[in-house]
Design an enzyme around this catalytic site. Structure first.
Site, short mmCIF file in Angstrom:
data_model
loop_
_atom_site.label_atom_id
_atom_site.label_comp_id
_atom_site.label_asym_id
_atom_site.label_seq_id
_atom_site.Cartn_x
_atom_site.Cartn_y
_atom_site.Cartn_z
N ARG A 28 0.83 -1.22 0.00
CA ARG A 28 0.00 0.00 0.00
C ARG A 28 0.86 1.27 0.00
O ARG A 28 0.55 2.24 -0.68
CB ARG A 28 -0.91 0.02 1.22
CG ARG A 28 -1.87 -1.17 1.30
CD ARG A 28 -3.30 -0.72 1.12
NE ARG A 28 -4.24 -1.82 1.09
CZ ARG A 28 -5.13 -2.08 2.04
NH1 ARG A 28 -5.18 -1.30 3.11
NH2 ARG A 28 -5.96 -3.08 1.93
N ASP A 67 -15.30 11.20 10.10
CA ASP A 67 -14.28 10.24 9.68
C ASP A 67 -12.93 10.96 9.74
O ASP A 67 -12.87 12.19 9.64
CB ASP A 67 -14.55 9.75 8.25
CG ASP A 67 -13.82 8.45 7.94
OD1 ASP A 67 -14.45 7.37 7.98
OD2 ASP A 67 -12.60 8.49 7.67
#
Ligand SMILES: C[S@@+](CC[C@H](N)C(=O)[O-])C[C@H]1O[C@@H](n2cnc3c(N)ncnc32)[C@H](O)[C@@H]1O
Length: 290
Positions: free
Chosen positions: A43, A151
């Site tokens: 990633r 978030d």
């Protein structure tokens, strides 16, 4: 495992991995055990390429630089997923509906009701909550009912706030939500939430392991599939903070592979699959007094 490399010769040594893991834990509560090293490598290699950074040591320096707040956000985005869907775990929304009926007298007297979607991703969760509220109280805008959706990832928060959702042919959306989704005038492949739905929700950026700029209380909290990224201690603290913020008999929903642990268990009781209710504070005092 001493290091991982890819054809372009970027390497992630165990020491660099340990530094990334400790940084991610300190800043975001993320739990990166050594078996996550291949995932972290794949990633973050993409991030190194995008930033044209030569190696992981350089990347660590960037992460620690004061003016690199945005890169720290990119790190969390790279290490967590945003997978979500409308009415995910439909039974939670049935329990929410029942709780809203139970609060009828309170709500119709104009009293405050708050629902928090903590770790709301691209918004499917808070919009499903808002649609459930409207299915019980079509005039919710005239009442004091609001949904807070937060978030850590600012990009995903602005996506959620736009209320735009790619139309997926195979996904059956309940009528309670479908009636508030209209074809987008900007992009024919998207639907857009109408203002009735949008106006019930306030969006914000929030790292759950930092300070929270509000004191609640909340009648219902959804924190699903977020704590799964955190280590046990961080989870224990988080559940306790949530339980302290719930009203008497307030409800918290968690993800299907998560469990409440630690001191919060003393004031929450299970009321269904991954659903817990705050015991009345009066009952708590009675127990203490007994
Ligand atoms: C898998 S999604 C869950 C979305 C939704 N709650 C659901 O269950 O469908 C996880 C979300 O948690 C957010 N997240 C991860 N770490 C976080 C933190 N420390 N504070 C707040 N949100 C976080 C991610 O950005 C991501 O959007």
């Amino acid at each position: 495992m001493n290091s991982i490399a890819e054809p372009t010769q970027k390497r992630l040594s165990t020491s660099e991995f340990a530094q990334l893991a400790s940084f991610s834990k300190r800043e975001f509560g993320l739990n990166l055990s050594e078996n996550k090293m291949p995932l972290v490598f794949s990633r973050l290699s993409k991030r190194l390429e995008e930033r044209k950074v030569a190696n992981f040591s350089e990347y660590l320096k960037i992460l620690n630089a004061q003016n690199e707040h945005a890169e720290r956000q990119e790190l969390v985005s790279a290490l967590t997923t945003n997978v979500t869907s409308f009415f995910r775990e439909a039974h939670h929304f049935e329990t929410l509906k029942n709780r809203l009926y139970e609060l009828k007298h309170h709500i119709e007297k104009g009293k405050r009701v708050r629902v928090w979607s903590a770790g709301c991703s691209s918004g499917q969760e808070p919009y499903s909550i808002a649609a459930t509220i409207l299915s019980v109280y079509p005039d919710a805008r005239k009442l004091d009912i609001k949904v807070l959706a937060t978030d850590i990832d600012p990009k995903i928060v602005s996506k959620a706030k736009s209320g735009l959702f790619r139309r997926e042919k195979k996904v059956e959306i309940p009528e309670s939500l479908a009636r508030h989704l209209k074809p987008s005038t900007v992009n024919p492949e998207f639907d857009e939430a109408d203002d009735v739905l949008k106006n019930l929700i306030t969006f914000g950026e929030l790292n759950l392991i930092s300070d929270w700029p509000f004191s609640g209380p909340f009648d219902v909290i959804f924190c699903r599939n977020v704590a799964i990224y955190f280590d046990q201690d961080t989870q224990r603290r988080l559940w306790k903070r949530f339980s302290d913020l719930l009203t008497d008999e307030g409800i918290i929903f968690i993800g299907h592979s998560e469990r409440i642990c630690g001191p919060a268990l003393g004031c929450l009781q299970g009321i269904g699959i991954t659903s817990y209710q705050r015991r009345s504070k009066l009952a708590d005092q009675k127990i203490l007094g007994d």
